[in-house]
Design a protein around this motif. Structure first.
Motif, PDB file in Angstrom:
ATOM      1  N   LEU A 128       0.903  -1.229  -0.029  1.00  0.00           N
ATOM      2  CA  LEU A 128       0.123  -0.167   0.049  1.00  0.00           C
ATOM      3  C   LEU A 128       0.809   1.275  -0.093  1.00  0.00           C
ATOM      4  O   LEU A 128       0.648   2.145  -0.855  1.00  0.00           O
ATOM      5  N   PHE A 129       2.007   1.501   0.831  1.00  0.00           N
ATOM      6  CA  PHE A 129       2.727   2.479   1.102  1.00  0.00           C
ATOM      7  C   PHE A 129       3.512   2.891  -0.255  1.00  0.00           C
ATOM      8  O   PHE A 129       3.362   4.004  -0.759  1.00  0.00           O
ATOM      9  N   PRO A 130       4.178   1.969  -0.735  1.00  0.00           N
ATOM     10  CA  PRO A 130       5.113   2.017  -1.954  1.00  0.00           C
ATOM     11  C   PRO A 130       4.092   2.210  -3.161  1.00  0.00           C
ATOM     12  O   PRO A 130       4.636   3.227  -4.044  1.00  0.00           O
ATOM     13  N   CYS A 131       2.759   2.101  -3.198  1.00  0.00           N
ATOM     14  CA  CYS A 131       1.892   2.375  -4.058  1.00  0.00           C
ATOM     15  C   CYS A 131       1.697   3.883  -4.291  1.00  0.00           C
ATOM     16  O   CYS A 131       1.675   4.405  -5.251  1.00  0.00           O
ATOM     17  N   PHE A 132       1.280   4.419  -2.940  1.00  0.00           N
ATOM     18  CA  PHE A 132       1.010   5.751  -2.867  1.00  0.00           C
ATOM     19  C   PHE A 132       2.138   6.465  -3.037  1.00  0.00           C
ATOM     20  O   PHE A 132       2.152   7.599  -3.886  1.00  0.00           O
ATOM     21  N   VAL A 133       3.365   6.348  -2.764  1.00  0.00           N
ATOM     22  CA  VAL A 133       4.801   6.860  -2.880  1.00  0.00           C
ATOM     23  C   VAL A 133       4.933   6.890  -4.503  1.00  0.00           C
ATOM     24  O   VAL A 133       5.141   8.162  -4.879  1.00  0.00           O
ATOM     25  N   ALA A 134       4.898   5.940  -5.197  1.00  0.00           N
ATOM     26  CA  ALA A 134       4.960   5.881  -6.488  1.00  0.00           C
ATOM     27  C   ALA A 134       4.033   6.536  -7.359  1.00  0.00           C
ATOM     28  O   ALA A 134       4.605   7.364  -8.302  1.00  0.00           O
ATOM     29  N   LEU A 135       2.839   6.728  -7.294  1.00  0.00           N
ATOM     30  CA  LEU A 135       1.964   7.326  -7.405  1.00  0.00           C
ATOM     31  C   LEU A 135       1.988   8.692  -7.484  1.00  0.00           C
ATOM     32  O   LEU A 135       2.129   9.675  -8.262  1.00  0.00           O
ATOM     33  N   TYR A 136       2.572   9.527  -6.107  1.00  0.00           N
ATOM     34  CA  TYR A 136       3.112  10.724  -5.938  1.00  0.00           C
ATOM     35  C   TYR A 136       3.873  11.242  -6.676  1.00  0.00           C
ATOM     36  O   TYR A 136       4.059  12.130  -7.260  1.00  0.00           O
ATOM     37  N   ASN A 137       4.925  10.326  -6.916  1.00  0.00           N
ATOM     38  CA  ASN A 137       6.128  10.655  -7.560  1.00  0.00           C
ATOM     39  C   ASN A 137       5.709  10.755  -9.098  1.00  0.00           C
ATOM     40  O   ASN A 137       6.383  11.722  -9.738  1.00  0.00           O
ATOM     41  N   LEU A 138       4.969   9.833  -9.655  1.00  0.00           N
ATOM     42  CA  LEU A 138       4.843  10.165 -11.084  1.00  0.00           C
ATOM     43  C   LEU A 138       3.909  11.174 -11.268  1.00  0.00           C
ATOM     44  O   LEU A 138       4.129  11.907 -12.442  1.00  0.00           O
ATOM     45  N   VAL A 139       3.096  11.610 -10.648  1.00  0.00           N
ATOM     46  CA  VAL A 139       2.291  12.858 -10.594  1.00  0.00           C
ATOM     47  C   VAL A 139       3.144  14.100 -10.607  1.00  0.00           C
ATOM     48  O   VAL A 139       3.107  14.838 -11.334  1.00  0.00           O
ATOM     49  N   LEU A 140       4.209  14.010  -9.436  1.00  0.00           N
ATOM     50  CA  LEU A 140       5.077  15.148  -9.635  1.00  0.00           C
ATOM     51  C   LEU A 140       5.947  15.229 -10.757  1.00  0.00           C
ATOM     52  O   LEU A 140       6.063  16.405 -11.405  1.00  0.00           O
ATOM     53  N   ASP A 141       6.350  14.005 -11.429  1.00  0.00           N
ATOM     54  CA  ASP A 141       7.076  14.141 -12.648  1.00  0.00           C
ATOM     55  C   ASP A 141       6.240  14.649 -13.693  1.00  0.00           C
ATOM     56  O   ASP A 141       6.801  15.355 -14.610  1.00  0.00           O
ATOM     57  N   ILE A 142       5.104  14.151 -13.893  1.00  0.00           N
ATOM     58  CA  ILE A 142       4.204  14.646 -14.971  1.00  0.00           C
ATOM     59  C   ILE A 142       3.912  16.232 -14.950  1.00  0.00           C
ATOM     60  O   ILE A 142       4.021  16.866 -15.788  1.00  0.00           O
ATOM     61  N   ARG A 143       3.761  16.826 -13.624  1.00  0.00           N
ATOM     62  CA  ARG A 143       3.510  18.057 -13.286  1.00  0.00           C
ATOM     63  C   ARG A 143       4.855  18.779 -13.656  1.00  0.00           C
ATOM     64  O   ARG A 143       4.761  20.067 -14.280  1.00  0.00           O
ATOM     65  N   LEU A 144       6.030  18.320 -13.540  1.00  0.00           N
ATOM     66  CA  LEU A 144       7.112  19.005 -13.373  1.00  0.00           C
ATOM     67  C   LEU A 144       7.775  19.227 -14.740  1.00  0.00           C
ATOM     68  O   LEU A 144       8.353  20.209 -15.557  1.00  0.00           O
TER      69      LEU A 144
END
Length: 112
Positions: free
Chosen positions: A88-104
């Motif tokens: 659960l936690f790695p999924c949340f972190v990976a999704l967060y980082n993916l969203v940040l990467d797309i935003r940046l």
């Protein structure tokens, strides 16, 4: 006799292996392989760049691998709370980082 869900039934075409493989296990195995293979993707990208980098594919593989293994632990006959917490936690972190990467960098980031 209790009727098993389709994905909880043994896959007969793999019975020759001597392993008890179900549809959920196949999903779990695929997720675990994807989650592990992301490090190979990161290694190759780092070698090519000559410096530590994390390509977007790493985050896609992290999210997909985590969701697949998480679904295995949530929905299979296993229903293992340790596996749920572990993914659960790695999924949340990976999704967060993916969203940040797309935003940046935007959807179609430039190479180099």
């Amino acid at each position: 006799m209790v009727e098993l869900h389709l994905l909880d039934r043994q896959l007969e075409w793999l019975a020759w292996s001597g392993l008890h493989v179900t549809g959920w296990k196949l999903i779990g195995y695929t997720g675990a392989l994807m989650f592990g293979a992301r490090w190979l993707v990161q290694f190759v990208a780092t070698r090519r760049a000559g410096k530590p980098v994390i390509p977007r594919l790493f985050w896609y593989m992290s999210v997909a691998g985590s969701l697949m293994t998480l679904s295995y632990f949530l929905f299979s006959a296993k229903q293992d709370s340790v596996g749920v917490l572990q993914n659960l936690f790695p999924c949340f972190v990976a999704l967060y980082n993916l969203v940040l990467d797309i935003r940046l960098r935007g959807w179609r980031r430039q190479r180099g």
